[in-house]
Scaffold this motif. Structure first.
Motif, PDB file in Angstrom:
ATOM      1  N   ARG A   1       0.810  -1.222   0.000  1.00  0.00           N
ATOM      2  CA  ARG A   1       0.000   0.000   0.000  1.00  0.00           C
ATOM      3  C   ARG A   1       0.842   1.270   0.000  1.00  0.00           C
ATOM      4  NH1 ARG A   1      -5.117  -1.356   4.059  1.00  0.00           N
ATOM      5  NH2 ARG A   1      -5.918  -3.132   2.820  1.00  0.00           N
ATOM      6  N   ASN A   2       2.052   1.163   0.549  1.00  0.00           N
ATOM      7  CA  ASN A   2       2.899   2.364   0.531  1.00  0.00           C
ATOM      8  C   ASN A   2       3.459   2.658  -0.858  1.00  0.00           C
ATOM      9  OD1 ASN A   2       4.525   0.116   0.443  1.00  0.00           O
ATOM     10  ND2 ASN A   2       6.127   0.956   1.763  1.00  0.00           N
ATOM     11  N   LEU A   3       3.223   1.735  -1.826  1.00  0.00           N
ATOM     12  CA  LEU A   3       3.674   1.971  -3.203  1.00  0.00           C
ATOM     13  C   LEU A   3       2.614   2.724  -4.022  1.00  0.00           C
ATOM     14  CD1 LEU A   3       5.289  -1.504  -3.976  1.00  0.00           C
ATOM     15  CD2 LEU A   3       6.423   0.573  -3.149  1.00  0.00           C
ATOM     16  N   ILE A   4       1.407   2.834  -3.468  1.00  0.00           N
ATOM     17  CA  ILE A   4       0.321   3.482  -4.199  1.00  0.00           C
ATOM     18  C   ILE A   4       0.496   5.011  -4.103  1.00  0.00           C
ATOM     19  CG2 ILE A   4      -2.166   3.750  -4.409  1.00  0.00           C
ATOM     20  CD1 ILE A   4      -1.148   0.973  -5.044  1.00  0.00           C
ATOM     21  N   THR A   5       0.455   5.663  -5.251  1.00  0.00           N
ATOM     22  CA  THR A   5       0.559   7.131  -5.296  1.00  0.00           C
ATOM     23  C   THR A   5      -0.575   7.688  -6.148  1.00  0.00           C
ATOM     24  OG1 THR A   5       2.029   7.040  -7.210  1.00  0.00           O
ATOM     25  CG2 THR A   5       3.060   7.134  -5.026  1.00  0.00           C
ATOM     26  N   PHE A   6      -0.956   8.916  -5.828  1.00  0.00           N
ATOM     27  CA  PHE A   6      -2.027   9.606  -6.540  1.00  0.00           C
ATOM     28  C   PHE A   6      -1.464  10.901  -7.107  1.00  0.00           C
ATOM     29  CE2 PHE A   6      -5.526   7.078  -4.821  1.00  0.00           C
ATOM     30  CZ  PHE A   6      -4.919   6.502  -3.703  1.00  0.00           C
ATOM     31  N   SER A   7      -1.840  11.227  -8.328  1.00  0.00           N
ATOM     32  CA  SER A   7      -1.398  12.488  -8.948  1.00  0.00           C
ATOM     33  C   SER A   7      -2.512  13.008  -9.840  1.00  0.00           C
ATOM     34  CB  SER A   7      -0.115  12.278  -9.767  1.00  0.00           C
ATOM     35  OG  SER A   7      -0.323  11.341 -10.803  1.00  0.00           O
ATOM     36  N   GLN A   8      -2.671  14.312  -9.796  1.00  0.00           N
ATOM     37  CA  GLN A   8      -3.708  14.959 -10.602  1.00  0.00           C
ATOM     38  C   GLN A   8      -3.191  15.232 -12.002  1.00  0.00           C
ATOM     39  OE1 GLN A   8      -5.151  18.597  -8.939  1.00  0.00           O
ATOM     40  NE2 GLN A   8      -6.490  19.050 -10.651  1.00  0.00           N
ATOM     41  N   LEU A   9      -3.972  14.871 -13.009  1.00  0.00           N
ATOM     42  CA  LEU A   9      -3.594  15.143 -14.394  1.00  0.00           C
ATOM     43  C   LEU A   9      -3.734  16.629 -14.673  1.00  0.00           C
ATOM     44  CD1 LEU A   9      -5.240  12.147 -16.271  1.00  0.00           C
ATOM     45  CD2 LEU A   9      -2.938  12.327 -15.319  1.00  0.00           C
TER      46      LEU A   9
ATOM     47  N   ALA B   1       3.855   1.995  -7.513  1.00  0.00           N
ATOM     48  CA  ALA B   1       5.268   2.238  -7.847  1.00  0.00           C
ATOM     49  C   ALA B   1       5.284   3.046  -9.152  1.00  0.00           C
ATOM     50  CB  ALA B   1       6.059   0.941  -7.941  1.00  0.00           C
ATOM     51  N   LYS B   2       5.881   2.501 -10.221  1.00  0.00           N
ATOM     52  CA  LYS B   2       5.885   3.193 -11.504  1.00  0.00           C
ATOM     53  C   LYS B   2       4.837   2.630 -12.453  1.00  0.00           C
ATOM     54  CE  LYS B   2      10.759   4.563 -11.334  1.00  0.00           C
ATOM     55  NZ  LYS B   2      12.052   4.529 -12.027  1.00  0.00           N
ATOM     56  N   ALA B   3       4.096   1.619 -12.003  1.00  0.00           N
ATOM     57  CA  ALA B   3       3.095   0.992 -12.858  1.00  0.00           C
ATOM     58  C   ALA B   3       1.776   1.753 -12.759  1.00  0.00           C
ATOM     59  CB  ALA B   3       2.897  -0.473 -12.458  1.00  0.00           C
ATOM     60  N   PHE B   4       1.152   1.986 -13.903  1.00  0.00           N
ATOM     61  CA  PHE B   4      -0.117   2.697 -13.957  1.00  0.00           C
ATOM     62  C   PHE B   4      -1.257   1.750 -13.603  1.00  0.00           C
ATOM     63  CE2 PHE B   4      -3.215   5.667 -15.306  1.00  0.00           C
ATOM     64  CZ  PHE B   4      -4.177   4.935 -15.978  1.00  0.00           C
ATOM     65  N   MET B   5      -2.181   2.173 -12.738  1.00  0.00           N
ATOM     66  CA  MET B   5      -3.317   1.344 -12.353  1.00  0.00           C
ATOM     67  C   MET B   5      -4.606   1.811 -13.028  1.00  0.00           C
ATOM     68  SD  MET B   5      -2.666   0.707  -8.270  1.00  0.00           S
ATOM     69  CE  MET B   5      -4.156  -0.281  -8.176  1.00  0.00           C
ATOM     70  N   LYS B   6      -5.022   3.063 -12.789  1.00  0.00           N
ATOM     71  CA  LYS B   6      -6.256   3.544 -13.396  1.00  0.00           C
ATOM     72  C   LYS B   6      -6.337   5.065 -13.231  1.00  0.00           C
ATOM     73  CE  LYS B   6     -10.098   2.883 -11.288  1.00  0.00           C
ATOM     74  NZ  LYS B   6     -11.266   2.272 -10.612  1.00  0.00           N
TER      75      LYS B   6
ATOM     76  N   VAL C   1      -3.783   6.949 -10.664  1.00  0.00           N
ATOM     77  CA  VAL C   1      -3.356   6.089  -9.547  1.00  0.00           C
ATOM     78  C   VAL C   1      -2.262   5.164 -10.072  1.00  0.00           C
ATOM     79  CG1 VAL C   1      -4.083   4.460  -7.774  1.00  0.00           C
ATOM     80  CG2 VAL C   1      -5.684   6.209  -8.608  1.00  0.00           C
ATOM     81  N   LYS C   2      -1.121   5.145  -9.375  1.00  0.00           N
ATOM     82  CA  LYS C   2       0.011   4.313  -9.779  1.00  0.00           C
ATOM     83  C   LYS C   2       0.426   3.426  -8.607  1.00  0.00           C
ATOM     84  CE  LYS C   2       1.911   7.669 -13.067  1.00  0.00           C
ATOM     85  NZ  LYS C   2       3.129   8.451 -13.419  1.00  0.00           N
TER      86      LYS C   2
ATOM     87  N   PHE D   1      -7.463  22.307  -7.709  1.00  0.00           N
ATOM     88  CA  PHE D   1      -7.432  21.338  -6.630  1.00  0.00           C
ATOM     89  C   PHE D   1      -6.038  20.725  -6.551  1.00  0.00           C
ATOM     90  CE2 PHE D   1     -11.969  21.571  -6.438  1.00  0.00           C
ATOM     91  CZ  PHE D   1     -12.363  21.731  -7.766  1.00  0.00           C
ATOM     92  N   ARG D   2      -5.736  20.139  -5.419  1.00  0.00           N
ATOM     93  CA  ARG D   2      -4.480  19.418  -5.262  1.00  0.00           C
ATOM     94  C   ARG D   2      -4.745  18.110  -4.525  1.00  0.00           C
ATOM     95  NH1 ARG D   2      -1.943  20.062  -0.211  1.00  0.00           N
ATOM     96  NH2 ARG D   2      -2.951  21.601   1.178  1.00  0.00           N
ATOM     97  N   VAL D   3      -4.000  17.087  -4.889  1.00  0.00           N
ATOM     98  CA  VAL D   3      -4.188  15.740  -4.353  1.00  0.00           C
ATOM     99  C   VAL D   3      -2.934  15.335  -3.589  1.00  0.00           C
ATOM    100  CG1 VAL D   3      -4.610  13.322  -4.924  1.00  0.00           C
ATOM    101  CG2 VAL D   3      -5.713  15.112  -6.241  1.00  0.00           C
ATOM    102  N   SER D   4      -3.115  14.838  -2.379  1.00  0.00           N
ATOM    103  CA  SER D   4      -1.990  14.328  -1.597  1.00  0.00           C
ATOM    104  C   SER D   4      -1.449  13.083  -2.293  1.00  0.00           C
ATOM    105  CB  SER D   4      -2.445  13.988  -0.177  1.00  0.00           C
ATOM    106  OG  SER D   4      -1.399  13.382   0.532  1.00  0.00           O
ATOM    107  N   LYS D   5      -0.172  13.082  -2.561  1.00  0.00           N
ATOM    108  CA  LYS D   5       0.445  12.012  -3.341  1.00  0.00           C
ATOM    109  C   LYS D   5       0.344  10.672  -2.635  1.00  0.00           C
ATOM    110  CE  LYS D   5       4.740  10.822  -5.750  1.00  0.00           C
ATOM    111  NZ  LYS D   5       6.122  11.226  -6.065  1.00  0.00           N
TER     112      LYS D   5
END
Length: 807
Positions: free
Chosen positions: A52-60, A109-114, A106-107, A71-75
């Motif tokens: 779970r600590n590998l999951i990151t969020f970023s706004q397009l 690590a470096k892999a894209f999830m959705k 949503v990633k 808006f801003r999203v906590s990574k």
């Protein structure tokens, strides 16, 4: 919990299927919490706890020129916040639902999830009142207009986008018995059409102007309103005849009166305006020809002059009949009688009559402090009916701010001589003195006062040109940063100050300012995100017009040691390195590199070997990360070594990171990777021709080598002299130049050639700028340091293994 929902936007004719929907009211401060995306989407439920600590969020990012992030999203946590204050009126169209779609990637690590589509509905609040395009409008009715006449006025508009908040109702505010009504109708675009209707007759002479108000009120909670002042002017028709100020004028004159001075001045007033109120004067047919021969009437001014003297023995009283006619069509007229009495010469004191422009009590006038030099304040008329020098009068006014200027015979005006300033003096007393030229001379005086009224003419001023503050990072919001202070000597609203921050939409400022000038934080500051904020504070008063000023503010965010260092090389943990050692060559192996997001001493790094160096075969430079052999390597040293390295910063408390390396050491018997093979002659005897050739080659080579070495020595001496002039180390410069000339002395290098002292490296780290600080950046290495590290060669059997040849 927010369930996915599909939304159809009828205005855009576009269908969006959103994953989450959040609601926020407009006008909230930046950093307002909207929701937890990770929790609301149940994204973490199907992910193992260790990952779970590998999951990151970023706004397009939005691909719209000039747009800014709303808006801003906590990574790490996936929490959604506002990035700036939202204004539904600026973001959306009227009478529709206001929302924005936020796309979050949503990633793992470096892999894209959705990609998640988040709908944020911006709820409209009634923060705008209905606004008319102008505060005051002027319309005109004629006193001859009939009942039912209609005049259009502008309608109001409400910038709120909500249907309820933007709906406007109107009402008319007027005095009782004023003959006006408000008419409201609907336009095709849904706006209102307003007009003022006449419901009674008008008389311009009784009242030529009206002031009524149209009130526009919206239906928002709470309701807000604005007022349109409607100034109604009544135009004239010729329905009034001229009226003399007196029915009978009774004057007394001396027989010696000057022909330049009027015997009497008649004044008739016509209540009609413009051309219909223009009056001309004539002697009527009732005036005798004898009287007309002695008197002359100015048809424009109404002044009567003595044309010639009366002979002794004539009557002492004469009657003149004057007709005043206006210029209307048809014209109207009225009559007055003038009785002229001949008297003997007398000497009387003059009288002074002062008429102020501004309405004021007796002996007191009011002026505004912003009146320009030369402005008209009062009209002064002096009366002295004596003849000759007994009636000639001179008047004076002694004052540093005001002056008395002549307008003709016995007429003056008082004007401003120098600017007045209420903040310096709000009250002025003055005296007008008049004296005739009779024997003895007689005089009169008139005393009065002038009060200076305040205007908003002084800008607020700050105590400093620039305010500088500092706070530590990671503090809780609403922490006090410091005060700014401005002063304004004006009275009332002109001295009432408000503060605000000048920002642009491109840069977010984590501060707010209160009405008393206190600056505080609205979010927790982060030194690594930004260490210095420079912005401006605007102060403005409440006067009309409002005056303002700005001041520069600098806030420094001081660093705390809140980021641990991390290794950038090796980039994987554990890391495998194959090393082939060639005797009699450099003992350097490789350079470890690390970085730290902190700055200054919190990012000054030191390297150590934590484990695996039981044979004391390896040594690492604490400041550069250079890994070398600490002694002569033998065949007994060959084999694998499991080394563990640690890097620490210099913060308080210190933070660290570790990495592991499997170093496989191979000892080569060769002194170089490629050996020159020299053939051996089998014959023990040397042929004569061969001997001659050997001697010639030896002599030739000796000459070339001697010449080459001489050039090197001469250049070194020349560089030594130049280096002394430039303040450089001549030995180092010579050594560097020799390397480029391929001098024989530059065939090998030792550990001392590549090492950088701790003091030099520490200074390099502390003086470096930026939010990131690598322990040994490649662009900071000397050319000689780069040249001594063996290049890495990829291993052919494993992805994580590398082979290094030590030369």
């Amino acid at each position: 919990m927010r369930l996915p929902v599909c939304v159809l936007l009828t205005i855009l004719h576009t269908s969006f299927c959103v994953d989450l929907t959040y609601y926020v009211e407009e006008g909230q401060n930046p950093g307002t919490y909207l929701g937890d995306i990770a929790s609301d989407t149940h994204l973490m439920y199907n992910i193992p706890h260790k990952d779970r600590n590998l999951i990151t969020f970023s706004q397009l990012q939005q691909d719209i020129p000039g747009s800014t992030q709303l808006f801003r999203v906590s990574k790490k946590t996936g929490k959604l916040y506002t990035a700036q204050m939202l204004d539904s009126e600026a973001l959306c169209t009227r009478k529709s639902e206001c929302f924005k779609i936020v796309e979050v990637a949503v990633k793992k690590a470096k892999a894209f999830m959705k990609i998640l589509e988040i709908k944020v509905v911006i709820q409209d609040v009634n923060d705008h009142q209905p606004e008319f395009p102008e505060q005051t409008v002027n319309i005109t009715f004629s006193e001859g207009d009939r009942i039912g006449m209609r005049k259009s006025i502008p309608n109001a508009r409400d910038r709120d986008v909500g249907i309820t908040n933007s709906q406007i109702s109107y009402q008319l505010k007027k005095n009782v018995n004023e003959p006006f009504a408000l008419s409201v109708s609907q336009n095709a675009d849904g706006t209102s059409k307003l007009s003022i209707n006449l419901e009674g007759s008008l008389d311009r002479e009784l009242k030529d102007a009206y002031m009524i108000q149209v009130i526009a009120k919206d239906n928002g909670p709470p309701a807000k309103q604005s007022i349109l002042n409607v100034h109604i002017s009544v135009t004239d028709i010729n329905d009034n005849a001229p009226i003399f100020s007196k029915k009978v004028y009774n004057v007394s004159i001396e027989n010696e009166v000057s022909k330049m001075s009027p015997v009497a001045v008649l004044f008739a007033r016509d209540l009609d305006s413009e051309q219909m109120g223009k009056i001309t004067y004539h002697f009527s047919s009732q005036t005798s020809d004898t009287v007309k021969s002695h008197f002359e009437l100015d048809k424009t001014t109404g002044e009567i002059f003595l044309r010639k003297k009366f002979t002794l023995g004539q009557q002492l009283t004469y009657a003149l009949y004057v007709e005043a006619t206006d210029s209307g069509s048809p014209s109207l007229s009225s009559f007055a009688k003038v009785l002229v009495n001949l008297i003997n010469q007398e000497n009387n004191a003059p009288t002074i009559d002062v008429n102020f422009v501004s309405a004021s009590p007796e002996k007191m006038a009011t002026i505004s402090e912003d009146m320009e030099v030369g402005s008209f304040i009062a009209y002064v008329k002096v009366t002295d009916h004596d003849a000759g020098q007994n009636g000639e009068v001179n008047c004076v006014l002694h004052h540093d701010k005001f002056q008395l200027q002549s307008l003709g015979l016995k007429k003056y005006k008082i004007t401003i001589k120098n600017p007045v300033d209420r903040e310096v003096n709000d009250h002025h007393d003055m005296t007008i003195n008049c004296q005739d030229k009779g024997t003895p001379p007689l005089h009169a005086e008139s005393k009065f006062s002038i009060k200076v009224m305040d205007v908003n003419d002084v800008r607020p001023t700050f105590a400093k040109e620039t305010y500088k503050f500092w706070i530590y990072e990671n503090q809780e919001p609403k922490i006090s940063v410091g005060f700014v202070n401005a002063t304004d000597p004006d009275l009332g609203p002109g001295g009432r100050l408000t503060y605000s921050m000048l920002t642009n939409n491109k840069h977010f400022l984590p501060f707010q300012i209160a009405d008393n000038g206190l600056i505080s934080t609205i979010v927790s500051p982060d030194h690594e995100y930004q260490d210095i904020y420079k912005f401006q504070i605007l102060v403005k008063d409440s006067g009309i017009p409002s005056l303002n000023n700005t001041v520069n503010v600098i806030v420094e965010i001081k660093d705390e040691n809140d980021n641990a260092p991390y290794f950038t090389y090796p980039s994987v943990n554990p890391f495998t390195l194959d090393v082939v050692y060639y005797p009699h060559h450099s003992s350097n192996i490789t350079i470890l590199r690390a970085a730290d997001s902190d700055s200054r001493e919190n990012a000054f790094l030191k390297y150590e070997i934590a484990e695996g160096n039981d044979k004391q075969l390896f040594v690492i430079n604490h400041y550069t990360g250079l890994l070398s052999f600490s002694r002569v390597v033998t065949q007994n040293d060959a084999g694998p070594y499991e080394l563990k390295f640690i890097v620490k910063d210099s913060g308080t408390p210190a933070l660290s990171a570790t990495t592991s390396m499997l170093l496989v050491l191979t000892i080569s018997n060769k002194t170089n990777e490629m050996l020159n093979i020299v053939p051996v002659q089998s014959d023990d005897k040397i042929h004569l021709n061969s001997a001659i050739i050997i001697v010639l080659v030896t002599v030739t080579l000796s000459v070339v080598i001697t010449a080459f070495m001489s050039i090197c020595i001469l250049r070194c001496n020349d560089w030594i002299g130049t280096s002394h002039k430039d303040g450089l180390n001549p030995s180092n410069r010579c050594f560097s130049e020799q390397r480029h000339l391929m001098c024989p002395s530059y065939n090998t290098a030792s550990l001392a050639d590549i090492s950088i002292t701790g003091e030099r490296y520490k200074a390099r780290q502390i003086n470096s700028k930026g939010s990131k600080c690598e322990s040994y950046p490649e662009d900071a290495m000397d050319n000689s340091e780069k040249g001594l590290v063996s290049p890495l060669k990829p291993h052919t059997t494993t992805d994580n293994a590398h082979q290094v040849s030590i030369h």
